[in-house]
Design a protein around this motif. Structure first.
Motif, mmCIF file in Angstrom:
data_model
loop_
_atom_site.group_PDB
_atom_site.id
_atom_site.type_symbol
_atom_site.label_atom_id
_atom_site.label_comp_id
_atom_site.label_asym_id
_atom_site.label_seq_id
_atom_site.Cartn_x
_atom_site.Cartn_y
_atom_site.Cartn_z
ATOM 1 N N LYS A 191 0.827 -1.205 0.000
ATOM 2 C CA LYS A 191 0.000 0.000 0.000
ATOM 3 C C LYS A 191 0.860 1.254 0.000
ATOM 4 N N GLU A 192 1.939 1.255 0.782
ATOM 5 C CA GLU A 192 2.842 2.400 0.813
ATOM 6 C C GLU A 192 3.530 2.583 -0.534
ATOM 7 N N GLN A 193 3.932 1.492 -1.171
ATOM 8 C CA GLN A 193 4.567 1.568 -2.482
ATOM 9 C C GLN A 193 3.592 2.106 -3.521
ATOM 10 N N GLN A 194 2.338 1.709 -3.415
ATOM 11 C CA GLN A 194 1.312 2.190 -4.342
ATOM 12 C C GLN A 194 1.123 3.692 -4.201
ATOM 13 N N ARG A 195 1.120 4.194 -2.973
ATOM 14 C CA ARG A 195 1.003 5.633 -2.745
ATOM 15 C C ARG A 195 2.209 6.381 -3.301
ATOM 16 N N GLU A 196 3.408 5.827 -3.115
ATOM 17 C CA GLU A 196 4.616 6.446 -3.632
ATOM 18 C C GLU A 196 4.585 6.494 -5.162
ATOM 19 N N ASN A 197 4.130 5.414 -5.775
ATOM 20 C CA ASN A 197 4.003 5.392 -7.232
ATOM 21 C C ASN A 197 3.048 6.478 -7.719
ATOM 22 N N ASP A 198 1.942 6.654 -6.989
ATOM 23 C CA ASP A 198 0.958 7.655 -7.384
ATOM 24 C C ASP A 198 1.546 9.062 -7.292
ATOM 25 N N ARG A 199 2.327 9.327 -6.246
ATOM 26 C CA ARG A 199 2.966 10.637 -6.116
ATOM 27 C C ARG A 199 3.960 10.889 -7.251
ATOM 28 N N GLU A 200 4.761 9.888 -7.573
ATOM 29 C CA GLU A 200 5.750 10.049 -8.646
ATOM 30 C C GLU A 200 5.082 10.250 -10.004
ATOM 31 N N LEU A 201 4.001 9.551 -10.236
ATOM 32 C CA LEU A 201 3.285 9.700 -11.513
ATOM 33 C C LEU A 201 2.669 11.091 -11.637
ATOM 34 N N ARG A 202 2.108 11.588 -10.534
ATOM 35 C CA ARG A 202 1.539 12.942 -10.576
ATOM 36 C C ARG A 202 2.619 13.982 -10.845
ATOM 37 N N LYS A 203 3.783 13.806 -10.222
ATOM 38 C CA LYS A 203 4.896 14.736 -10.441
ATOM 39 C C LYS A 203 5.373 14.683 -11.893
ATOM 40 N N ALA A 204 5.486 13.466 -12.428
ATOM 41 C CA ALA A 204 5.911 13.324 -13.826
ATOM 42 C C ALA A 204 4.900 13.968 -14.763
ATOM 43 N N GLY A 205 3.625 13.830 -14.464
ATOM 44 C CA GLY A 205 2.602 14.446 -15.294
ATOM 45 C C GLY A 205 2.667 15.959 -15.254
ATOM 46 N N ARG A 206 2.919 16.527 -14.054
ATOM 47 C CA ARG A 206 3.034 17.986 -13.943
ATOM 48 C C ARG A 206 4.257 18.498 -14.707
ATOM 49 N N ASP A 207 5.387 17.786 -14.570
ATOM 50 C CA ASP A 207 6.606 18.202 -15.286
ATOM 51 C C ASP A 207 6.387 18.154 -16.794
ATOM 52 N N LEU A 208 5.748 17.116 -17.258
ATOM 53 C CA LEU A 208 5.501 16.968 -18.695
ATOM 54 C C LEU A 208 4.555 18.054 -19.200
ATOM 55 N N GLU A 209 3.548 18.382 -18.407
ATOM 56 C CA GLU A 209 2.613 19.430 -18.801
ATOM 57 C C GLU A 209 3.313 20.790 -18.865
ATOM 58 N N ARG A 210 4.224 21.035 -17.928
ATOM 59 C CA ARG A 210 4.983 22.288 -17.934
ATOM 60 C C ARG A 210 5.879 22.373 -19.167
ATOM 61 N N ASP A 211 6.543 21.283 -19.530
ATOM 62 C CA ASP A 211 7.399 21.282 -20.725
ATOM 63 C C ASP A 211 6.572 21.462 -21.990
ATOM 64 N N LYS A 212 5.376 20.864 -22.009
ATOM 65 C CA LYS A 212 4.523 20.973 -23.188
ATOM 66 C C LYS A 212 4.055 22.410 -23.386
ATOM 67 N N ASN A 213 3.713 23.094 -22.310
ATOM 68 C CA ASN A 213 3.277 24.488 -22.404
ATOM 69 C C ASN A 213 4.413 25.377 -22.895
ATOM 70 N N ALA A 214 5.623 25.095 -22.410
ATOM 71 C CA ALA A 214 6.784 25.878 -22.862
ATOM 72 C C ALA A 214 7.036 25.633 -24.344
ATOM 73 N N LEU A 215 6.862 24.398 -24.784
ATOM 74 C CA LEU A 215 7.065 24.066 -26.190
ATOM 75 C C LEU A 215 6.024 24.755 -27.072
ATOM 76 N N GLU A 216 4.803 24.850 -26.582
ATOM 77 C CA GLU A 216 3.755 25.525 -27.360
ATOM 78 C C GLU A 216 4.046 27.014 -27.492
ATOM 79 N N ARG A 217 4.605 27.608 -26.449
ATOM 80 C CA ARG A 217 4.974 29.029 -26.544
ATOM 81 C C ARG A 217 6.074 29.231 -27.580
ATOM 82 N N GLU A 218 7.074 28.345 -27.572
ATOM 83 C CA GLU A 218 8.142 28.431 -28.563
ATOM 84 C C GLU A 218 7.606 28.198 -29.968
ATOM 85 N N GLU A 219 6.612 27.344 -30.078
ATOM 86 C CA GLU A 219 6.002 27.054 -31.390
ATOM 87 C C GLU A 219 5.331 28.302 -31.959
ATOM 88 N N LYS A 220 4.626 29.044 -31.105
ATOM 89 C CA LYS A 220 3.957 30.267 -31.565
ATOM 90 C C LYS A 220 4.976 31.330 -31.983
#
Length: 209
Positions: free
Chosen positions: A11-40
């Motif tokens: 259960k603890e490992q599952q919670r840790e996995n969920d935290r890491e996945l959320r962090k990875a998703g936020r980082d990826l979303e931030r990079d995608k937004n920066a890429l869209e600005r450069e695209e414009k």
């Protein structure tokens, strides 16, 4: 360095996995937004060069734009994959919770089965049945004994006197009613009845119908 660190539970490992996945998703979303600005910005630069007639510069920037859009597509795919893994991780957590609940339920049922001994329950019920029958017999014997004592002490005569008094009262009441009742005149058997008899006969006929 702690060589005796306790391994995390599932259960603890599952919670840790969920935290890491959320962090990875936020980082990826931030990079995608920066890429869209450069695209414009790149699109505006290409339009500017096109107005100036700089065809070579437009081609170079256009190639960069193509690569940038491919990278953005890869980011969309990666974000989708992360979301899928998050869903799977949550489902795994739910399954772990269900398994834990089932284990607790099984343990509880086992404890109940230990407490509820069928043989002992049957024995206790039989003992209760015997004790109840014995108590009823004892109560009956006590009642009979008390009745005998009361009879021997002269209560029977007192009881008979009370009964006779009640009968006398009823007799007086009946006599009083009979005195006020209308007389019955009969020339032949069954030829005439009183109003009370007629009323009673009518009620009996109504009940039989």
């Amino acid at each position: 360095m702690n060589f005796f660190k306790k391994a995390p539970t599932v259960k603890e490992q599952q919670r840790e996995n969920d935290r890491e996945l959320r962090k990875a998703g936020r980082d990826l979303e931030r990079d995608k937004n920066a890429l869209e600005r450069e695209e414009k910005k790149l699109e505006l630069e290409i339009k500017k060069m096109a107005k100036e007639g700089n065809n070579e510069g437009c081609k170079i920037l256009a190639k960069q734009l193509v690569q940038m859009r491919k990278q953005k597509t890869r980011m969309y795919a990666a974000n989708s994959k992360i979301s899928s893994v998050q869903i799977h991780n949550k489902a795994m957590g739910a399954n772990i919770a269900i398994a834990g609940a089932m284990g607790t339920t099984a343990k509880t049922m086992g404890n109940i089965n230990k407490i509820l001994n069928p043989a002992q329950i049957s024995k206790d019920m039989e003992a209760f049945k015997v004790a109840s029958a014995k108590m009823d017999m004892t109560d009956e014997m006590i009642s009979e004994t008390l009745d005998d004592i009361m009879t021997e002490s002269g209560d029977e005569e007192e009881t008979e006197g009370v009964v006779n008094q009640v009968l006398d009262e009823i007799g007086i009441e009946i006599s009083g009613k009979m005195a006020n009742a209308p007389s019955v005149s009969r020339n032949k058997v069954g030829e005439s009845t009183s109003d009370i008899d007629k009323e009673l006969m009518a009620q009996l006929t109504k009940l039989k119908s």
